[in-house]
Design an enzyme around this catalytic site. Structure first.
Site, mmCIF file in Angstrom:
data_model
loop_
_atom_site.group_PDB
_atom_site.id
_atom_site.type_symbol
_atom_site.label_atom_id
_atom_site.label_comp_id
_atom_site.label_asym_id
_atom_site.label_seq_id
_atom_site.Cartn_x
_atom_site.Cartn_y
_atom_site.Cartn_z
ATOM 1 N N LYS A 1 12.094 -6.779 5.281
ATOM 2 C CA LYS A 1 13.226 -6.347 4.493
ATOM 3 C C LYS A 1 12.959 -4.855 4.567
ATOM 4 O O LYS A 1 12.373 -4.207 3.584
ATOM 5 C CB LYS A 1 13.405 -6.689 3.163
ATOM 6 C CG LYS A 1 14.825 -6.165 2.542
ATOM 7 C CD LYS A 1 14.753 -6.242 1.098
ATOM 8 C CE LYS A 1 14.297 -4.763 0.569
ATOM 9 N NZ LYS A 1 15.132 -3.577 1.081
ATOM 10 N N GLU A 9 1.638 -0.770 -2.146
ATOM 11 C CA GLU A 9 1.209 0.777 -1.914
ATOM 12 C C GLU A 9 2.294 1.614 -2.621
ATOM 13 O O GLU A 9 3.550 1.369 -2.178
ATOM 14 C CB GLU A 9 1.337 1.259 -0.517
ATOM 15 C CG GLU A 9 0.735 2.433 -0.155
ATOM 16 C CD GLU A 9 1.802 3.692 -0.149
ATOM 17 O OE1 GLU A 9 1.982 4.231 -1.177
ATOM 18 O OE2 GLU A 9 2.256 3.723 1.191
ATOM 19 N N CYS A 48 4.790 9.775 -0.418
ATOM 20 C CA CYS A 48 4.121 9.443 -1.576
ATOM 21 C C CYS A 48 2.931 10.084 -2.177
ATOM 22 O O CYS A 48 2.332 10.084 -3.261
ATOM 23 C CB CYS A 48 4.024 7.767 -1.904
ATOM 24 S SG CYS A 48 3.004 7.357 -0.291
ATOM 25 N N GLU A 66 6.830 11.719 -10.529
ATOM 26 C CA GLU A 66 6.889 11.823 -9.033
ATOM 27 C C GLU A 66 8.447 12.145 -8.720
ATOM 28 O O GLU A 66 9.255 11.409 -8.976
ATOM 29 C CB GLU A 66 6.735 10.441 -8.388
ATOM 30 C CG GLU A 66 6.676 10.523 -6.879
ATOM 31 C CD GLU A 66 6.208 9.150 -6.187
ATOM 32 O OE1 GLU A 66 5.629 9.236 -5.057
ATOM 33 O OE2 GLU A 66 6.585 8.199 -6.680
#
Length: 474
Positions: free
Chosen positions: A172, A247, A281, A381
């Site tokens: 996906k 992750e 990231c 973040e």
């Protein structure tokens, strides 16, 4: 308008059980470039059934058969790399040069590193004291969920080792950047991937993602994305006690000591943070600078930021493009406004779009100085071209601030003292530490400590994620 409503299930392109159109928006133009369909749990059921049936044979395929498939995939992928460049530009606004030199080659890198790992791996070997045989076997049917920011990078980093291990997979991809994934499905089909070994179902996290994580016939979930979404995948997967590899997010520190080459270190630090428009990231988004050179570093950083160009992704050059979506643009603007409200000193960029960019989700390359590590812009973040600068007094102080984060994906270190580099890198709580601008090869493990994830990807380490260990005694 590109029409890509079908899913790839059981070796065929099939219509969704219930059509549910979603337009894919080009973030540079704010205009639709394609239309896909969002899947449902019923589509997931079809894909899982195909993958389960295929596992009976692919799970027993020889290393030679799996090696040959990867070799064919690499050949087709490289031949169709120009198409991949264009797909990534359209779906996420990556500038053409960046797509050609960074994004698309990441797919080749992971495919080749996995191929090397497969050739070298021992799938059967004696136990340490002898008397038993230890055997690596594929986990089974794997659900793979990938993000939009490095789309083909994460797709290849999951699909390649899953297939190499003998697993079958349902992918996906991100529903807002699905074009590279659909092209990758075409590539696998052209390469002769056996029916059902690889399947693709488009959809959102709440629909298809949740259905995959909860599915009793999926043996493993491998997810890359936000920490919040990773928690959801883990909770849903817990019902069937399936393996989960994650992750997730990051707020990576970058420690700059006074003994570094200041000009070079500051330029690297700013440009690395802004690369991919800050949508990585592991981006070094917290620049920690020794106080004796802090003021000079702030001035240098402002100068570097002023030279960072923002431009149309369709044009050649070393500029950065837009962020992925209007939603992401608004989130980043909110972070910038909070940074100003919390008292951080704005030395570059700021709220709003760059001059001349009324259309498109473009963000000004932004730097805040005099940031405290407790400020929201130092904790959260941001996932855009926003850098925060924090001063420190001692090496111990720098390590404390660096580790004072819920994340632990990556850390960066700039110093002219090799012994300090060794000493400090051992104390940083992160899955990867990059010293003085060094970059790893594709076979180096990637993953995080703390809320940055579980497990490691890339090369041999990625292959191991998809293998079970069986002991045969007697």
């Amino acid at each position: 308008m590109i029409e890509k409503r079908q899913f790839y299930i059981g070796g065929d392109w099939v219509e969704p059980v219930v059509p549910n159109d979603l337009k894919v928006i080009n973030p540079a133009t704010e205009q639709p470039v394609a239309v896909i369909s969002l899947g449902t749990a019923a589509d997931v059921d079809r894909a899982v059934a195909a993958a389960r049936a295929a596992f009976d044979t692919w799970g027993e395929a020889s290393v030679e058969e799996r090696t040959a498939l990867l070799e064919r995939i690499i050949a087709v992928y490289e031949r169709r790399s120009d198409e991949m460049n264009e797909a990534i530009r359209l779906e996420m606004g990556a500038p053409v040069k960046f797509a050609r030199e960074q994004q698309t080659p990441a797919g080749t890198g992971h495919l080749q590193a996995t191929l090397e790992a497969l050739r070298d791996h021992r799938f059967e070997f004696p136990s340490p004291r002898g008397g038993s045989v230890l055997r690596h076997e594929p986990v089974g049917v794997c659900g793979l969920i990938t993000p939009w920011n490095w789309p083909i990078n994460q797709i290849a980093a999951k699909v390649a080792p899953a297939l190499a291990a003998g697993c079958t997979a349902i992918l996906k991809p991100s529903e807002i950047a699905p074009l590279s994934a659909l092209l990758f499905a075409e590539i696998l089909d052209e390469a002769g991937c056996p029916a059902g070994v690889f399947n693709l179902v488009n959809g959102d996290g709440a629909g298809v993602g949740t259905a995959m994580a909860r599915h009793a016939d999926i043996d493993m979930m491998s997810f890359t994305g936000s920490t919040r979404a990773g928690v959801s995948v883990t909770q849903n997967a817990a019902v069937s006690v399936k393996r989960v590899a994650l992750e997730l997010g990051g707020k990576s520190p970058n420690l700059l000591f006074a003994d570094a080459d200041l000009d070079e270190a500051v330029r690297y630090s700013v440009e690395s943070c802004f690369s991919n428009t800050g949508q990585s990231c592991d981006a070094p988004t917290r620049l920690l600078v020794e106080r004796s050179v802090y003021a000079e570093a702030v001035d240098l950083a402002a100068g570097v930021a002023a030279g960072v160009k923002v431009g149309d992704p369709a044009e050649e050059g070393d500029h950065i493009g837009p962020v992925i979506s209007e939603l992401q643009y608004e989130k980043i603007q909110g972070h910038i406004e909070r940074g100003i409200a919390d008292g951080a000193r704005l030395i570059a960029g700021g709220p709003g779009k760059p001059d001349g960019f009324e259309t498109g989700y473009y963000v000004k390359p932004t730097i805040f100085a005099d940031v405290d590590n407790d400020m929201r812009i130092a904790r959260n973040e941001i996932f855009g071209p926003v850098l925060v600068m924090i001063s420190f007094d001692t090496e111990e102080d720098a390590i404390r601030i660096a580790n004072d984060t819920p994340y632990g994906l990556a850390a960066y270190l700039q110093t002219g003292d090799p012994e300090r580099a060794r000493r400090v890198s051992r104390k940083l709580r992160a899955g990867s530490v990059y010293i003085n601008g060094a970059g790893p090869d594709w076979d180096v493990p990637f993953g995080g400590y703390k809320q940055s994830g579980i497990g490691r990807e890339y090369g041999e380490f990625g292959l191991m994620d998809f293998l079970e260990l069986k002991a045969i005694t007697g």
